[in-house]
Write an enzyme that holds these catalytic residues in place. Structure first.
Site, PDB file in Angstrom:
ATOM      1  CD  GLU A  78      -2.890  -0.891   2.467  1.00 48.90           C
ATOM      2  OE1 GLU A  78      -2.955   0.197   3.067  1.00 48.90           O
ATOM      3  OE2 GLU A  78      -3.542  -1.875   2.811  1.00 48.90           O
TER       4      GLU A  78
ATOM      5  CG  HIS B 180      -6.408   0.313   4.691  1.00 48.00           C
ATOM      6  ND1 HIS B 180      -5.108  -0.015   4.933  1.00 48.00           N
ATOM      7  CD2 HIS B 180      -7.096  -0.061   5.803  1.00 48.00           C
ATOM      8  CE1 HIS B 180      -4.987  -0.568   6.127  1.00 48.00           C
ATOM      9  NE2 HIS B 180      -6.189  -0.614   6.676  1.00 48.00           N
TER      10      HIS B 180
END
Length: 341
Positions: free
Chosen positions: A288, A306
């Site tokens: 990420e 997320h």
């Protein structure tokens, strides 16, 4: 606790300097105001966060650190702050912090459990519905002007009623997800994050007659939806790999709202391309915010950035709990939600 009580707790008066606390990212106003009332706050207002060098520079002289899950707090950062007494992570997971080393240095590490359980569980069901009923895929179709009209066999998904939900990791969030399964007519099996399926990790509630404990392998081969709710650690890294994916039904869906590294993304891409599973819904990723390009090109994947705990209520509660942990530790009290090394 009111501001006056907090100030008294910390032993602060008009002749004392306030304890220094570094906050690595922007916080909800209520949480920031509470912290600023009793501490001198060094707030990083950059949404992208601090580089390692800047983090090491700004943490010097600080007694407290309030950080987020995407801030890496390793030995280098910890060593840059000899006076540091508390690290408050605004997250349930804490794999971004070297907890063992911090503990050896006498630094208290805290996290924010419980307050995000409901929001992550709700979001998990959103992912399940989106992938099983092809909601986001249909949204893309309409936005690209490719829909030609209703048809009896058009974009058929999987009905949840009568299907099996497999939950790996039966902690707070796993339990909350399981609690809603009856509403969708699903039966639930749970397993630990190992092939042994050891019950030492979690226990079932006696009243849950809709839920059954099974081995890791049995969960994989029998579930129509496999949902991950485990912490990130050495045991769970790439828990879902090629072997695990080949054990799943070809009609099954994989859902991950825990940590990106729990899933081997290359293996998932392979399984999707080979049609070994029907689809995947992912809220977290191995690197990420980077997402593999091959995932972007696959239609039978739901991707979200997320967002599991991303409600105003929950994110505010998380920040306020982290602030309360900082204030408690700097005031000589026990932390509300300590992480045990």
């Amino acid at each position: 606790m009111c501001t006056v009580d907090i100030v008294s707790l910390l032993g602060i008066n008009e002749h004392c300097s306030l304890p220094l606390v570094l906050v690595t990212r922007r916080l909800p106003a209520s949480a920031l105001k509470k912290l600023q009332s009793v501490c001198e706050v060094d707030l990083n207002r950059d949404h992208q966060g601090l580089s390692v060098n800047l983090l090491c520079e700004r943490i010097q002289g600080k007694l407290g650190l309030l950080c987020l899950v995407n801030d890496v707090i390793d030995r280098q950062v910890i060593d840059a702050a000899p006076e540091l007494r508390v690290i408050a992570n605004v997250a349930v997971g804490y794999d971004n912090i070297d907890v063992e080393y911090a503990s050896r240095r006498g630094i208290v590490v805290t996290n924010t459990p419980d307050v995000l359980t409901a929001s992550v569980a709700e979001f998990t069901w959103g992912l399940i519905l989106s992938i099983a009923r092809r909601i986001t895929e249909g949204d893309r179709l309409i936005r690209s002007n490719q829909w030609t009209g209703w048809a009896l066999d058009f974009m058929l998904g999987m009905e949840l009623n009568g299907k099996r939900l497999g939950i790996i990791g039966y902690g707070r969030i796993g339990r909350a997800v399981a609690a809603s399964a009856k509403a969708f007519g699903m039966n639930v099996v749970v397993a630990a994050s190992s092939s042994s399926g050891s019950k030492s990790e979690n226990t079932l509630d006696e009243e849950d007659d809709n839920i059954r404990w099974v081995s890791f392998d049995e969960l994989l081969v029998s579930s129509d939806v496999v949902s991950l709710h485990v912490p990130m650690n050495a045991k769970t890294t790439n828990l879902i790999d090629r072997r695990a994916l080949t054990r799943m039904k070809r009609t099954a869906f994989l859902v991950n709202a825990s940590r990106g590294s729990v899933v081997d993304e290359d293996a998932v891409i392979w399984a999707l391309e080979e049609k070994l599973i029907a689809g995947a819904a992912l809220d977290v990723y191995e690197s990420e915010p980077a997402v593999q390009k091959k995932l972007l090109s696959l239609e039978n994947v739901v991707l979200s950035p997320h967002l599991g705990s991303a409600t105003r209520e929950t994110r505010t509660a998380m920040a306020e709990l982290a602030v309360s942990n900082v204030i408690a530790v700097l005031g000589g009290e026990e932390p509300l939600t300590p992480v045990l090394s």
